[in-house]
Design a protein around this motif. Structure first.
Motif, PDB file in Angstrom:
ATOM      1  N   UNK A  88      17.505  21.035   7.498  1.00 26.04           N
ATOM      2  CA  UNK A  88      17.667  19.606   7.204  1.00 26.04           C
ATOM      3  C   UNK A  88      18.071  19.323   5.754  1.00 26.04           C
ATOM      4  N   UNK A  89      18.687  20.279   5.098  1.00 30.50           N
ATOM      5  CA  UNK A  89      19.084  20.096   3.698  1.00 30.50           C
ATOM      6  C   UNK A  89      20.532  19.619   3.659  1.00 30.50           C
ATOM      7  N   UNK A  90      20.782  18.443   3.056  1.00 31.87           N
ATOM      8  CA  UNK A  90      22.167  17.968   2.967  1.00 31.87           C
ATOM      9  C   UNK A  90      22.997  18.887   2.065  1.00 31.87           C
ATOM     10  N   UNK A  91      24.281  18.888   2.288  1.00 30.93           N
ATOM     11  CA  UNK A  91      25.174  19.786   1.542  1.00 30.93           C
ATOM     12  C   UNK A  91      25.039  19.627   0.032  1.00 30.93           C
ATOM     13  N   UNK A  92      24.948  18.375  -0.451  1.00 33.91           N
ATOM     14  CA  UNK A  92      24.873  18.155  -1.890  1.00 33.91           C
ATOM     15  C   UNK A  92      23.621  18.773  -2.501  1.00 33.91           C
ATOM     16  N   UNK A  93      22.545  18.927  -1.729  1.00 33.84           N
ATOM     17  CA  UNK A  93      21.272  19.423  -2.255  1.00 33.84           C
ATOM     18  C   UNK A  93      21.049  20.907  -2.006  1.00 33.84           C
ATOM     19  N   UNK A  94      21.967  21.557  -1.287  1.00 35.26           N
ATOM     20  CA  UNK A  94      21.759  22.955  -0.894  1.00 35.26           C
ATOM     21  C   UNK A  94      21.521  23.876  -2.090  1.00 35.26           C
ATOM     22  N   UNK A  95      22.293  23.716  -3.141  1.00 37.34           N
ATOM     23  CA  UNK A  95      22.134  24.600  -4.298  1.00 37.34           C
ATOM     24  C   UNK A  95      20.789  24.365  -4.999  1.00 37.34           C
ATOM     25  N   UNK A  96      20.341  23.121  -5.042  1.00 34.22           N
ATOM     26  CA  UNK A  96      19.073  22.803  -5.714  1.00 34.22           C
ATOM     27  C   UNK A  96      17.876  23.301  -4.905  1.00 34.22           C
ATOM     28  N   UNK A  97      17.866  22.985  -3.637  1.00 28.12           N
ATOM     29  CA  UNK A  97      16.776  23.434  -2.763  1.00 28.12           C
ATOM     30  C   UNK A  97      16.790  24.955  -2.676  1.00 28.12           C
ATOM     31  N   UNK A  98      17.977  25.536  -2.548  1.00 33.82           N
ATOM     32  CA  UNK A  98      18.091  26.989  -2.495  1.00 33.82           C
ATOM     33  C   UNK A  98      17.567  27.658  -3.745  1.00 33.82           C
ATOM     34  N   UNK A  99      17.920  27.117  -4.904  1.00 34.99           N
ATOM     35  CA  UNK A  99      17.433  27.666  -6.168  1.00 34.99           C
ATOM     36  C   UNK A  99      15.915  27.591  -6.218  1.00 34.99           C
ATOM     37  N   UNK A 100      15.377  26.430  -5.896  1.00 37.46           N
ATOM     38  CA  UNK A 100      13.918  26.244  -5.939  1.00 37.46           C
ATOM     39  C   UNK A 100      13.212  27.166  -4.946  1.00 37.46           C
ATOM     40  N   UNK A 101      13.779  27.307  -3.760  1.00 40.37           N
ATOM     41  CA  UNK A 101      13.157  28.150  -2.743  1.00 40.37           C
ATOM     42  C   UNK A 101      13.191  29.619  -3.169  1.00 40.37           C
ATOM     43  N   UNK A 102      14.350  30.073  -3.636  1.00 35.87           N
ATOM     44  CA  UNK A 102      14.490  31.481  -4.012  1.00 35.87           C
ATOM     45  C   UNK A 102      13.619  31.842  -5.220  1.00 35.87           C
ATOM     46  N   UNK A 103      13.370  30.870  -6.090  1.00 39.21           N
ATOM     47  CA  UNK A 103      12.547  31.133  -7.271  1.00 39.21           C
ATOM     48  C   UNK A 103      11.076  30.773  -7.060  1.00 39.21           C
ATOM     49  N   UNK A 104      10.691  30.502  -5.822  1.00 35.23           N
ATOM     50  CA  UNK A 104       9.289  30.254  -5.505  1.00 35.23           C
ATOM     51  C   UNK A 104       8.739  28.936  -6.020  1.00 35.23           C
ATOM     52  N   UNK A 105       9.622  27.968  -6.243  1.00 33.16           N
ATOM     53  CA  UNK A 105       9.200  26.672  -6.772  1.00 33.16           C
ATOM     54  C   UNK A 105       8.889  25.661  -5.686  1.00 33.16           C
ATOM     55  N   UNK A 106       9.366  25.906  -4.466  1.00 28.95           N
ATOM     56  CA  UNK A 106       9.159  24.954  -3.390  1.00 28.95           C
ATOM     57  C   UNK A 106       8.965  25.660  -2.062  1.00 28.95           C
ATOM     58  N   UNK A 107       8.357  24.933  -1.156  1.00 32.56           N
ATOM     59  CA  UNK A 107       8.203  25.349   0.238  1.00 32.56           C
ATOM     60  C   UNK A 107       8.713  24.203   1.101  1.00 32.56           C
TER      61      UNK A 107
END
Length: 144
Positions: A88-107
């Motif tokens: 459910x991640x919009x295209x514009x937010x993919x890089x931000x959510x992806x960065x946060x997820x990969x760096x353990x900042x978000x779930x």
């Protein structure tokens, strides 16, 4: 007669108080607008469609974008190709959510949903910040 007098007093009270409420709201809007503009000048808060949308709550996707900008990692995030399990991640937010997820900042809010359009709570944003500072969930702080 008593009801008419009460109604007149009620209307008079509203007429007297309304200008103060309008003034307080206008002052709040000006102050918040100034803060939003300062965040914009610092590259943390970009807004959309020519507006900062201060009348709507911050979404989880917008919160991820703000966190990445706060960390000074927007260029890195935009250059990366991150994997995450959310659908459910919009295209514009993919890089931000992806960065946060990969760096353990978000779930996510579930195994397959990030909750991109869900309003972000203050506790969730504080959790972002604590994780970015290196604190560990359920060790250094508890998210309830």
């Amino acid at each position: 007669m008593k009801n008419a007098k009460k109604a007149l007093l009620f209307i008079l009270a509203i007429v007297l108080v309304l200008p103060f409420i309008t003034t307080i709201y206008a002052a709040y809007d000006v102050i918040c607008g100034e803060y939003a503009e300062e965040l914009w000048r610092n590259g943390l808060f970009l807004g959309s469609d020519g507006s900062f949308n201060l009348d709507k709550p911050l979404t989880r996707a917008e919160g991820a974008a703000m966190l990445v900008r706060l960390l000074g990692k927007e260029t890195e995030a935009k250059a990366g190709a991150y994997l995450y399990p959310f659908t459910d991640v919009p295209e514009w937010a993919a890089c931000y959510v992806g960065y946060c997820y990969e760096h353990g900042l978000t779930n996510g809010i579930s195994a397959t949903e990030y909750g991109s359009a869900t309003p972000m709570t203050a506790e969730q944003y504080a959790t972002f910040i604590l994780r970015a500072l290196g604190y560990k969930d359920n060790v250094d702080f508890l998210y309830t």
